[in-house]
Scaffold this active site. Structure first.
Site, short mmCIF file in Angstrom:
data_model
loop_
_atom_site.label_atom_id
_atom_site.label_comp_id
_atom_site.label_asym_id
_atom_site.label_seq_id
_atom_site.Cartn_x
_atom_site.Cartn_y
_atom_site.Cartn_z
N LYS A 166 0.85 -1.20 0.00
CA LYS A 166 0.00 0.00 0.00
C LYS A 166 0.88 1.24 0.00
O LYS A 166 2.05 1.22 0.40
CB LYS A 166 -0.94 0.02 1.21
N PRO A 211 10.00 -4.55 0.09
CA PRO A 211 11.15 -4.19 0.92
C PRO A 211 10.76 -4.04 2.38
O PRO A 211 9.66 -3.58 2.71
CB PRO A 211 11.61 -2.86 0.33
N GLY A 248 10.07 -0.15 4.61
CA GLY A 248 9.88 0.90 3.63
C GLY A 248 8.58 1.65 3.76
O GLY A 248 8.34 2.62 3.04
N LEU A 287 5.64 0.25 3.12
CA LEU A 287 4.68 -0.29 2.17
C LEU A 287 3.73 -1.31 2.80
O LEU A 287 2.82 -1.81 2.13
CB LEU A 287 5.41 -0.94 0.99
N GLY A 318 4.37 -4.41 4.15
CA GLY A 318 4.57 -5.81 3.79
C GLY A 318 4.18 -6.80 4.87
O GLY A 318 3.41 -7.74 4.62
N GLY A 319 4.68 -6.60 6.08
CA GLY A 319 4.35 -7.52 7.16
C GLY A 319 2.87 -7.50 7.51
O GLY A 319 2.25 -8.54 7.76
N SER A 327 0.41 -6.69 5.48
CA SER A 327 -0.33 -7.32 4.39
C SER A 327 -0.21 -8.84 4.45
O SER A 327 -1.20 -9.56 4.21
CB SER A 327 0.19 -6.80 3.05
N ASP A 342 -1.93 -1.16 10.58
CA ASP A 342 -2.12 -1.22 9.13
C ASP A 342 -2.79 -2.50 8.66
O ASP A 342 -3.19 -2.60 7.49
CB ASP A 342 -0.77 -1.09 8.41
#
Length: 295
Positions: A24, A107, A110, A112, A114-115, A117, A149
């Site tokens: 995201k 990455p 960063g 974004l 990742g974890g 999601s 998140d």
């Protein structure tokens, strides 16, 4: 550690398939106040992009939850996918097990998501594979226990976020191409939110204000001051389009009106930066796959 697939579970679609855990971007971020517990109140817009980790779930006979390829030296129980699976088991009393295989493409550190999601995809997919039938709202509540998140990834839509980011409303915006740079640094989110100079009293705006171009990120001045690499990445990307910081970073991004212009910027920046080319989405590819009949 091995895993054993039962004959019954082998026949259930979805096991052994790759499931997307998309990234995201925070297209804007305003800090409007602070709660008594220290959490910051904010307004933000989360947009899903088609840059993904991929997660595969393998059924096991003994009810255990474990990683297919644990990272050496990292406690397996700290992994967000493991925590998500165990949280589902704890809440529902489910006795089934799973071996989780994660293909990391996003990455680390960063901004974004990742974890988060990865955790959300674990909640959503295991809810189906284990036949738990928890409603979306409950999965979002469980996700919030894992991180602020996680709910937006469970929600699965580009969203207007308020509260600490968990109060979500869908918002439809252009699905533009984006170029993302990951600077060679890891921004400490806690450090940014504790910084004395951080703006904490921004006036709330409306969705209409955002759509009209109010894209301010209150964290940008603090992050740029503390992390030189972020400022350098913004300068580099600004040569091709309006560059912005996502959340507290470290990633910076720019939106493009055409694939051609995005690819040109991507190609020019690639020799000197860790760069990603992606497309903004209004709906998560996770739910697109779910609706294709895999589960």
């Amino acid at each position: 550690m091995g895993f054993v697939v039962t004959e019954v579970q082998e026949q259930v679609a979805g096991w052994g398939e790759k499931w997307p855990a998309p990234a995201k971007l925070n297209l804007m971020l305003r800090i409007t106040g602070r709660r008594p517990d220290g959490y910051h109140l904010l307004q933000t817009v989360f947009q899903i992009i088609d840059l993904c980790d991929w997660i595969t779930f393998h059924p096991v006979e003994d009810g255990l939850v474990f990683l297919h390829d644990p990272i050496p030296g990292v406690p397996e129980q700290d992994d967000l996918t493991i925590r998500a699976a165990n949280l589902l088991k704890q809440y529902t009393g489910c006795l089934l097990g799973v071996c989780i295989e994660v293909e990391k493409n996003l990455p680390m550190g960063g901004g974004l998501g990742g974890g988060s999601s990865d955790a959300a995809t674990t909640l959503v997919v295991l809810n189906k594979l284990w036949g738990l039938k928890l409603p979306l709202e409950k999965l979002m509540e469980l996700g919030l226990l894992l991180g602020a998140d996680v709910p937006v990834f469970v929600y699965g839509y580009t969203a207007w976020g308020e509260g600490i980011g968990e109060e979500l409303k869908p918002i439809t915006i252009p699905e533009q191409w984006v170029v993302v740079i990951k600077p060679d640094c890891h921004v400490n989110t806690k450090q940014i939110f504790l910084a004395e100079q951080l703006t904490r009293d921004s006036k709330p705006i409306t969705m209409r204000d955002f759509i009209a171009g109010d894209w301010r990120n209150d964290c940008l001045p603090v992050v740029s001051n503390l992390y030189k690499a972020v400022g350098e990445a913004l300068d580099a990307l600004s040569q091709y389009a309006d560059a912005r910081l996502t959340g507290t970073g470290a990633c910076v991004f720019a939106q493009f009106n055409s694939e051609e212009s995005a690819r040109e910027a991507f190609s020019a920046l690639s020799p000197n930066w860790s760069v990603y080319l992606a497309r903004g989405l209004n709906r998560s590819p996770l739910y697109e796959k779910l609706e294709q009949g895999s589960v």
